[in-house]
Design a protein around this motif. Sequence first.
Motif, PDB file in Angstrom:
ATOM      1  N   PRO A  11       0.827  -1.216   0.000  1.00  0.00           N
ATOM      2  CA  PRO A  11       0.000   0.000   0.000  1.00  0.00           C
ATOM      3  C   PRO A  11       0.853   1.253   0.000  1.00  0.00           C
ATOM      4  O   PRO A  11       1.822   1.358   0.759  1.00  0.00           O
ATOM      5  CB  PRO A  11      -0.792  -0.131   1.312  1.00  0.00           C
ATOM      6  N   VAL A  12       0.490   2.213  -0.856  1.00  0.00           N
ATOM      7  CA  VAL A  12       1.169   3.507  -0.899  1.00  0.00           C
ATOM      8  C   VAL A  12       0.126   4.598  -1.140  1.00  0.00           C
ATOM      9  O   VAL A  12      -0.962   4.329  -1.645  1.00  0.00           O
ATOM     10  CB  VAL A  12       2.239   3.574  -2.014  1.00  0.00           C
ATOM     11  N   VAL A  13       0.482   5.829  -0.776  1.00  0.00           N
ATOM     12  CA  VAL A  13      -0.379   6.976  -1.038  1.00  0.00           C
ATOM     13  C   VAL A  13       0.484   8.084  -1.611  1.00  0.00           C
ATOM     14  O   VAL A  13       1.451   8.522  -0.982  1.00  0.00           O
ATOM     15  CB  VAL A  13      -1.083   7.480   0.239  1.00  0.00           C
ATOM     16  N   GLU A  14       0.149   8.523  -2.827  1.00  0.00           N
ATOM     17  CA  GLU A  14       0.803   9.694  -3.404  1.00  0.00           C
ATOM     18  C   GLU A  14       0.072  10.948  -2.934  1.00  0.00           C
ATOM     19  O   GLU A  14      -1.108  10.903  -2.575  1.00  0.00           O
ATOM     20  CB  GLU A  14       0.769   9.634  -4.931  1.00  0.00           C
ATOM     21  N   LYS A  15       0.767  12.067  -2.967  1.00  0.00           N
ATOM     22  CA  LYS A  15       0.180  13.329  -2.529  1.00  0.00           C
ATOM     23  C   LYS A  15      -1.062  13.658  -3.344  1.00  0.00           C
ATOM     24  O   LYS A  15      -1.037  13.660  -4.576  1.00  0.00           O
ATOM     25  CB  LYS A  15       1.207  14.450  -2.669  1.00  0.00           C
ATOM     26  N   GLY A  16      -2.171  13.872  -2.641  1.00  0.00           N
ATOM     27  CA  GLY A  16      -3.412  14.264  -3.282  1.00  0.00           C
ATOM     28  C   GLY A  16      -4.166  13.135  -3.948  1.00  0.00           C
ATOM     29  O   GLY A  16      -5.142  13.383  -4.660  1.00  0.00           O
ATOM     30  N   LYS A  17      -3.744  11.879  -3.726  1.00  0.00           N
ATOM     31  CA  LYS A  17      -4.374  10.767  -4.421  1.00  0.00           C
ATOM     32  C   LYS A  17      -4.950   9.742  -3.451  1.00  0.00           C
ATOM     33  O   LYS A  17      -4.757   9.819  -2.244  1.00  0.00           O
ATOM     34  CB  LYS A  17      -3.372  10.103  -5.365  1.00  0.00           C
ATOM     35  N   ALA A  18      -5.661   8.771  -4.015  1.00  0.00           N
ATOM     36  CA  ALA A  18      -6.254   7.692  -3.230  1.00  0.00           C
ATOM     37  C   ALA A  18      -5.175   6.665  -2.870  1.00  0.00           C
ATOM     38  O   ALA A  18      -4.008   6.783  -3.270  1.00  0.00           O
ATOM     39  CB  ALA A  18      -7.379   7.038  -4.026  1.00  0.00           C
ATOM     40  N   ILE A  19      -5.556   5.636  -2.139  1.00  0.00           N
ATOM     41  CA  ILE A  19      -4.623   4.587  -1.726  1.00  0.00           C
ATOM     42  C   ILE A  19      -4.412   3.621  -2.886  1.00  0.00           C
ATOM     43  O   ILE A  19      -5.364   3.042  -3.408  1.00  0.00           O
ATOM     44  CB  ILE A  19      -5.164   3.826  -0.501  1.00  0.00           C
ATOM     45  N   ASP A  20      -3.152   3.454  -3.298  1.00  0.00           N
ATOM     46  CA  ASP A  20      -2.790   2.517  -4.355  1.00  0.00           C
ATOM     47  C   ASP A  20      -2.087   1.304  -3.751  1.00  0.00           C
ATOM     48  O   ASP A  20      -1.467   1.394  -2.686  1.00  0.00           O
ATOM     49  CB  ASP A  20      -1.838   3.162  -5.356  1.00  0.00           C
ATOM     50  N   PHE A  21      -2.145   0.196  -4.477  1.00  0.00           N
ATOM     51  CA  PHE A  21      -1.335  -0.975  -4.153  1.00  0.00           C
ATOM     52  C   PHE A  21      -0.429  -1.237  -5.349  1.00  0.00           C
ATOM     53  O   PHE A  21      -0.916  -1.428  -6.466  1.00  0.00           O
ATOM     54  CB  PHE A  21      -2.215  -2.175  -3.836  1.00  0.00           C
ATOM     55  N   ILE A  22       0.878  -1.193  -5.107  1.00  0.00           N
ATOM     56  CA  ILE A  22       1.844  -1.309  -6.190  1.00  0.00           C
ATOM     57  C   ILE A  22       2.597  -2.628  -6.112  1.00  0.00           C
ATOM     58  O   ILE A  22       2.692  -3.247  -5.048  1.00  0.00           O
ATOM     59  CB  ILE A  22       2.856  -0.137  -6.170  1.00  0.00           C
ATOM     60  N   ASP A  23       3.160  -3.053  -7.273  1.00  0.00           N
ATOM     61  CA  ASP A  23       4.023  -4.221  -7.268  1.00  0.00           C
ATOM     62  C   ASP A  23       5.470  -3.779  -7.097  1.00  0.00           C
ATOM     63  O   ASP A  23       5.765  -2.577  -6.945  1.00  0.00           O
ATOM     64  CB  ASP A  23       3.826  -5.059  -8.531  1.00  0.00           C
ATOM     65  N   LYS A  24       6.402  -4.711  -7.140  1.00  0.00           N
ATOM     66  CA  LYS A  24       7.803  -4.407  -6.865  1.00  0.00           C
ATOM     67  C   LYS A  24       8.439  -3.530  -7.939  1.00  0.00           C
ATOM     68  O   LYS A  24       9.516  -2.971  -7.720  1.00  0.00           O
ATOM     69  CB  LYS A  24       8.594  -5.700  -6.693  1.00  0.00           C
ATOM     70  N   ASN A  25       7.775  -3.394  -9.082  1.00  0.00           N
ATOM     71  CA  ASN A  25       8.271  -2.517 -10.144  1.00  0.00           C
ATOM     72  C   ASN A  25       7.668  -1.119 -10.077  1.00  0.00           C
ATOM     73  O   ASN A  25       7.926  -0.283 -10.936  1.00  0.00           O
ATOM     74  CB  ASN A  25       7.983  -3.141 -11.510  1.00  0.00           C
ATOM     75  N   GLY A  26       6.849  -0.881  -9.048  1.00  0.00           N
ATOM     76  CA  GLY A  26       6.232   0.426  -8.870  1.00  0.00           C
ATOM     77  C   GLY A  26       4.953   0.603  -9.651  1.00  0.00           C
ATOM     78  O   GLY A  26       4.353   1.687  -9.641  1.00  0.00           O
ATOM     79  N   LYS A  27       4.501  -0.434 -10.327  1.00  0.00           N
ATOM     80  CA  LYS A  27       3.276  -0.355 -11.119  1.00  0.00           C
ATOM     81  C   LYS A  27       2.057  -0.494 -10.214  1.00  0.00           C
ATOM     82  O   LYS A  27       2.006  -1.366  -9.359  1.00  0.00           O
ATOM     83  CB  LYS A  27       3.250  -1.453 -12.185  1.00  0.00           C
TER      84      LYS A  27
END
Length: 581
Positions: free
Chosen positions: A104-120
């Motif tokens: 789980p990650v959160v970019e500034k101003g965005k919703a909660i994303d789940f990324i893989d090891k390549n950042g996708k």
Amino acid sequence: MRKYLLLSFVFALISLLSSCQKEDSVAEYIPFRSEKDGKWGFINLDGDVLLEDEFKSEPTIVSNDRFFVKNKAGYWEMYTADKNARQVGKEYVQAGAFIEDVAPVVEKGKAIDFIDKNGKVRFTLGNVDGVAITSCRNFTDGLAVFKCGGYYGAIDASGNVVIKPDYLVLESAKDGKFIGVHNKYKGVKDRSKVKITVLDTSGKVLSEFPLAKISDWVDYFCDDVWAVAKEGTDGNNYWGLINEKGEWILHASHKIRSIKGMRNGKFIFSDGEQCGLMDFNGDVLIRPKYSNIKFTGANQLFVLDDHTDAQWKLITEEEDVVSPNEFDDVYPLSGDKYFVKDDGDSWIIIDDKGKEVKTKADIYEFSYNQGDTEFESQYLDLTSFINQLHIKKDGLLGLNLTMEVADVIKSFSFLDKQYGEGDFSNNASSYRYSNDISVDLNFNNVKFQIAALFDDNVTDYTFSSGFSNISPNQISVTFYNEKLLKGHLSQLTRSLKAKLKKVGTVVKETEYALIVASGNAYYFVGSDGDKVYLNYGNFDVNAINLNMFTGSDDAVTTTSDSYADDTEYADSVCLDSAIAY
């Protein structure tokens, strides 16, 4: 006093279950540093050093060949776990370690994303049945708990909703189980009428049993058994074991004053003074004679004698001493190697024979940092939010100027029960000599206050209801520069102005304020930089100096930058039901 269901119980459950989680063995390398004020690197339990004296900021554990560390600006960055440590992906306001194949990650101003090891980005937490997901936690037992519309559910590592957001509380209890309290018990004050729900990781309800049956608990199941306490007639807690159905496996006993951990059909217990080991049948394997005991990952125990200047030693469950060495401190992670501290400030690693593992660096400090544990969406959809305010020609949020005090109280009570943040009373005695009623709300991480203003006192003790038969002259909403609205007040003001122009006729306007005639009254919106005010009512238009409202300099980008009136927009079920109260 808050009217939520047994609020002290709910907070206690959250605290107990989230503070004692057993650590998952996902760490490939662990952050460490060799000196007190030194930089951080990585070491594994075999003593291999990946990086040394590399990072000023404490990184997360390495899992899935990746780790996160904060940059100088305070944002998380993801790196490859190799000698070159190459950055992958973007900068993140929040980030958590790879417990599963996605993080789980959160970019500034965005919703909660789940990324893989390549950042996708593999998936984004948006909404459930039209209600926004506002927060989540990292994975445990393959599921991540999320919050939606004030309630909790869980998703799997593909983003599928496995447990619907129907729970006031939902926590991992390990052993493939989750524990919750269903929202059907919201508002129930009688503890004896509330039940605990036990679910498996497919979302299937395994059982429900009365909360009143227990008074305390450990944070996890073990071999389908849960350690719980029952309050005795003397007011003390006595511990025992129950199964997932709430049936006693080992009845609470005065011999067991606390349970500190469970493993392989055994548990560490205290008689109130010292610790021992007992099996699930109640047979004492080690009598209470140690001041503390810790399980290891290799069917061994660290025990601390009840002596002055006592030290830890490593023994078997049969109390055979594994190593003659004794230690000042111990930290047994999963597996057959452990961190121990012996004579000085540094840690060493030993194996299950008590033999020191050779390392290529000193270990002054180590960490099992998994990054952020609670993730909050920073996405604000202003179009959706403003539509959910239900701004009509004659009022908003289902409130109007013809409602009497009792109706306002009824409406506010429902809103408070759903989204309340503060103390709200529906008792007439609380409003003696008052000519206003207000409620503080937190709707999907947007904080605001609604108030109804009257020309006279709202209570009249000559009426059996306790409330006066009068109607408000104004309905006031105050939005705060906090949570999701932080940095968005200028955009909120512009969007509200656009909406009000569609429901009324402009009387006067400045860049940061507006008055429109609507129905038999007026709407006003204005921003002073710290707050945005939205009023509907009978007020003196000429007495309001719009130049007093100078707006704010916030300039945070949101994915919904302006209000767009959408007659086809599906209004939120939450606020629709709130208006119906």
